[in-house]
Design a protein around this motif. Structure first.
Motif, PDB file in Angstrom:
ATOM      1  N   TYR A 161     -24.253 -18.797   1.976  1.00  0.00           N
ATOM      2  CA  TYR A 161     -25.397 -18.214   2.659  1.00  0.00           C
ATOM      3  C   TYR A 161     -26.582 -19.180   2.644  1.00  0.00           C
ATOM      4  O   TYR A 161     -26.552 -20.200   1.968  1.00  0.00           O
ATOM      5  N   ARG A 162     -27.624 -18.831   3.379  1.00  0.00           N
ATOM      6  CA  ARG A 162     -28.779 -19.733   3.429  1.00  0.00           C
ATOM      7  C   ARG A 162     -30.076 -18.943   3.587  1.00  0.00           C
ATOM      8  O   ARG A 162     -30.065 -17.756   3.938  1.00  0.00           O
ATOM      9  N   LEU A 163     -31.183 -19.642   3.344  1.00  0.00           N
ATOM     10  CA  LEU A 163     -32.524 -19.080   3.464  1.00  0.00           C
ATOM     11  C   LEU A 163     -33.233 -19.645   4.685  1.00  0.00           C
ATOM     12  O   LEU A 163     -32.875 -20.704   5.200  1.00  0.00           O
ATOM     13  N   THR A 409     -28.117 -11.926  -3.190  1.00  0.00           N
ATOM     14  CA  THR A 409     -27.928 -12.387  -4.572  1.00  0.00           C
ATOM     15  C   THR A 409     -27.767 -13.895  -4.637  1.00  0.00           C
ATOM     16  O   THR A 409     -28.377 -14.569  -5.483  1.00  0.00           O
ATOM     17  N   ALA A 410     -26.956 -14.456  -3.753  1.00  0.00           N
ATOM     18  CA  ALA A 410     -26.705 -15.899  -3.780  1.00  0.00           C
ATOM     19  C   ALA A 410     -27.972 -16.692  -3.442  1.00  0.00           C
ATOM     20  O   ALA A 410     -28.311 -17.662  -4.134  1.00  0.00           O
ATOM     21  N   THR A 411     -28.653 -16.294  -2.383  1.00  0.00           N
ATOM     22  CA  THR A 411     -29.828 -17.055  -1.963  1.00  0.00           C
ATOM     23  C   THR A 411     -30.957 -16.951  -2.985  1.00  0.00           C
ATOM     24  O   THR A 411     -31.673 -17.919  -3.225  1.00  0.00           O
ATOM     25  N   TYR A 415     -32.705 -20.025  -4.844  1.00  0.00           N
ATOM     26  CA  TYR A 415     -34.118 -20.180  -4.516  1.00  0.00           C
ATOM     27  C   TYR A 415     -35.003 -20.223  -5.760  1.00  0.00           C
ATOM     28  O   TYR A 415     -35.899 -21.064  -5.881  1.00  0.00           O
ATOM     29  N   VAL A 416     -34.756 -19.315  -6.726  1.00  0.00           N
ATOM     30  CA  VAL A 416     -35.630 -19.230  -7.888  1.00  0.00           C
ATOM     31  C   VAL A 416     -35.544 -20.493  -8.729  1.00  0.00           C
ATOM     32  O   VAL A 416     -36.538 -20.893  -9.366  1.00  0.00           O
TER      33      VAL A 416
END
Length: 543
Positions: A161-163, A409-411, A415-416
Motif C-alpha cells: 500500500y502507499r500514502l 495499518t501498513a501505511t 509513516y510513523v
C-alpha cells in the motif's frame, strides 16, 4: 559599640544563612524540574509541507507520549508522609518521588508553523471508538495531512500500500492532535499498573480528559478555540467529555464533531423488548437493499433520498405502532406489515413474519444476498464478502472492515517511523482487547450520554455540535442519531447550535472521495460558525 558590632555580625550571619537556604531551594527546585523533564519521554518533532486546497501549508509534527500521573490528594499525602518523617532526619520532602506515573498515552500532533499568533489558532483533539480503537482511522483516512490511498469508492488496492498528501486535510484551518487511549496504539499503562483502571466509560473519560488538560497546559493552548472530533464510540467519549471538561477543569469547548454517532445505547440494542431499535435500524436496511437492488420495483426505481423519506415515515408510524401492539396485532395485520417491510428491506415477507417482524442486524447481513453466497458489511453495507460458512445465520467477518484494515495499518506503521521518526518495538494496536469494558456508572440501564451533551450545551450556550451520518452505516444507523437528537429536550435557542449532515457513504464516510470533499466543506462551514471573530463584540452571554 561592641554590642552594635555583635548585632551587625548576627544580621550578616542570618542574611548569609537565608541566601544559602534560598540557593539550596533554587537548586533543589531546578533538580526537581530536571528530574521531571527527564522522566518525560522524548518527543519526535519533524518539519513538513503539504498542499491543501491549492495552498502550501507548513507544519511541524510531534509524535510521542504524554505521561498520566496520579495527582490525587490521597497520592500526594502518601508521598509527603513517605518523605517528610520528622523523626528520621535522613528523609526530607526533597526526597519524595512526586506524583506516581500511571500510563503513557501516545499521540501525534500537527501544528501549523506559517501562521502568526499560532496560539490563537483552533486546536482539534481527535480519537476513534471501539472501545479499544486507536485514532488511526480519522487520522489516516480524512483529517491528517497524509492519507492511505484507496480507490475513489473507498476500496483497497492490492498490497503493498502507499500514502499520499491529503488535499482535504483540516490542518489548514485547525491544528490537530490525534489521541490513542490507554491500551490502544502505542499507549500502555505503566509497569505494575493494571490497564483495567482505564477500561471503562468513566475511567476512559478521566484519562482522555486529563490528556487534553495536560496538552492544553504544556503547549499554551488555553486561549485557543478548542474542538473535539470523535467517531463511533469516540462520539460517546466526546459527549461525555463535553460535560466533564467543563465541570472538572473549567475547560470550555467551541465545538464537538460526532462522526457516526452513538449517544444512546438503547438505540443500537436489537433485543426482545427494545422495539425502538428495530424501528431505527429499518431505514438503514432500506438504504442497503436499495444499493444492492433488492427493493420492490416501486421503490427501487426512485432516488435513495426519496425512498428513505418513505421508509422513515413507515418506520416511525405504521411499523412502530405494529410493534407496540405486540400480540394484540391480528395475523392479517402482522402479515400486512411483513409484506410492506419486505418491499422496503428486500427480505422475503414470510421470513420477516417468522421473525415476528423484528429483523436483527446479523440476520440482515447474512440473508440479504444469501442466494449469491455473500454477506454485506456492518460498517459499510455496500461492501460484500464471500461466506466462509454458507447458509449459516452468523456473520463470518465484516468485509467493510477488511477493506480498510490492511492499507491503514501498513501505511501508518511505515509513516510513523519513516516520516515522523518515531521508533518503537511495540505493536501498534489498531483494535485492542479492552473487554470487559466497565459501565458501572449505568448498571442495569442503557448508557445515554446525550444528557451530558445537553447539560454542556445548556451551560455553555456558545458550544456548537455537528453530527455527521452515513446512509450505509449499519453499526451506528443514521436514523438512530436523528432520533436521539429529537429526544434531547433542548431549549429552542440551544437547539440551533446543533446540526446534522448526511452522506452517501458509511461509518468511515471520509474514505470515499466525494464524501471526503463534502466533509471538508462542511467542517469549514462549522468552524466559521463556532469561532466568533471577536468575543468582545458579543453583547451578552445569554443565548
Amino acid at each position: 559599640a561592641k554590642d552594635q558590632a555583635k548585632d551587625q555580625a548576627k544580621d550578616q550571619a542570618k542574611d548569609q544563612a537565608k541566601g544559602s537556604s534560598s540557593k539550596e531551594d533554587e537548586s533543589a527546585a531546578q533538580k526537581d524540574k530536571d528530574k521531571s523533564e527527564a522522566d518525560e519521554p522524548k518527543l519526535s518533532i519533524t518539519e513538513h509541507t503539504v498542499v491543501i486546497a491549492g495552498k502550501q501549508v507548513k507544519y511541524k509534527a510531534t509524535a510521542g507520549f504524554m505521561v498520566l500521573k496520579d495527582f490525587s490528594s490521597k497520592a500526594q499525602k502518601e508521598d509527603a508522609d513517605d518523605g517528610g518523617d520528622s523523626k528520621d532526619k535522613s528523609k526530607t520532602k526533597k526526597d519524595d518521588k512526586g506524583p506516581k506515573s500511571l500510563a503513557k498515552m501516545f499521540y501525534i500532533a500537527y501544528t501549523r508553523t506559517d501562521m502568526p499568533d499560532s496560539q490563537k489558532r483552533p486546536v482539534t483533539f481527535s480519537f476513534n471508538g471501539g472501545p479499544g480503537s486507536a485514532s488511526i482511522w480519522l487520522h489516516m483516512g480524512g483529517l491528517g495531512p497524509r492519507r492511505s490511498v484507496l480507490t475513489d469508492q473507498g476500496d483497497a488496492l492490492p498490497p503493498p500500500y502507499r500514502l499520499e498528501d491529503n488535499a482535504y486535510s483540516w490542518l489548514d484551518e485547525t491544528d490537530l492532535v490525534f489521541i490513542d487511549p490507554v491500551s490502544t496504539g502505542f499507549s500502555r499503562s505503566e509497569p505494575g499498573e493494571s490497564p483495567k483502571q482505564f477500561h471503562g466509560y468513566e475511567e476512559d473519560i478521566n484519562s482522555v480528559g486529563e490528556f487534553i488538560r495536560l496538552y492544553t497546559t504544556k503547549n499554551s493552548r488555553w486561549m485557543s478555540p478548542k474542538f473535539i472530533v470523535g467517531e463511533s464510540y469516540g462520539t460517546t467519549r466526546a459527549a461525555g467529555l463535553s460535560e466533564f471538561l467543563q465541570h472538572r477543569y473549567g475547560l470550555y469547548l467551541n465545538g464537538i464533531i460526532l462522526v457516526s454517532a452513538v449517544l444512546n445505547f438503547a438505540t443500537l440494542d436489537l433485543t426482545a423488548g427494545n422495539d425502538t431499535a428495530f424501528s431505527l435500524f429499518m431505514p438503514g436496511y432500506t438504504a442497503s437493499a436499495w444499493y444492492h437492488k433488492k427493493l420492490a420495483p416501486q421503490w427501487q426505481n426512485r432516488s435513495l433520498v426519496e425512498v428513505l423519506k418513505e421508509a422513515e415515515e413507515f418506520a416511525a408510524r405504521d411499523y412502530s405502532l405494529a410493534l407496540f401492539q405486540g400480540d394484540r396485532l391480528s395475523a392479517a395485520e402482522k402479515q400486512s406489515i411483513a409484506n410492506r417491510m419486505s418491499g422496503f428491506i428486500g427480505l422475503p415477507a414470510d421470513y420477516i413474519y417468522q421473525l415476528n417482524n423484528r429483523v436483527p442486524d446479523d440476520l440482515f447481513f447474512t440473508h440479504l444476498l444469501m442466494e449469491r453466497n455473500l454477506q454485506i458489511g456492518r460498517f459499510d453495507s455496500r461492501y460484500t464478502g464471500i461466506r466462509l460458512n454458507p447458509g449459516r445465520d452468523f456473520c463470518d467477518f465484516d468485509p467493510s472492515f477488511e477493506a480498510v484494515n490492511g492499507p491503514f495499518t501498513a501505511t501508518f506503521n511505515d509513516y510513523v517511523r519513516r516520516d515522523l521518526k518515531f521508533e518503537s518495538e511495540l505493536p501498534y494496536e489498531t483494535l485492542a482487547k479492552v473487554w470487559p469494558w466497565s459501565f458501572k456508572n449505568v448498571e442495569n440501564k442503557y448508557l445515554n450520554v446525550a444528557e451530558d451533551l445537553r447539560k454542556a450545551m445548556t451551560k455553555n450556550p456558545y458550544l456548537k455540535v455537528w453530527i455527521a451520518c452515513g446512509y450505509y452505516d449499519l453499526a451506528t444507523p443514521y436514523s438512530a442519531a436523528k432520533y436521539t437528537v429529537d429526544q434531547m429536550s433542548l431549549e429552542a435557542s440551544i437547539r440551533r447550535n446543533l446540526r446534522l449532515t448526511y452522506y452517501d457513504s458509511f461509518h468511515m464516510m471520509y474514505v470515499t472521495k466525494l464524501a471526503l470533499i463534502k466533509l471538508k466543506s462542511d467542517f469549514s462551514s462549522f468552524l466559521k460558525d463556532a469561532v466568533l471573530p471577536d468575543s468582545s463584540a458579543v453583547p451578552s452571554a445569554q443565548p
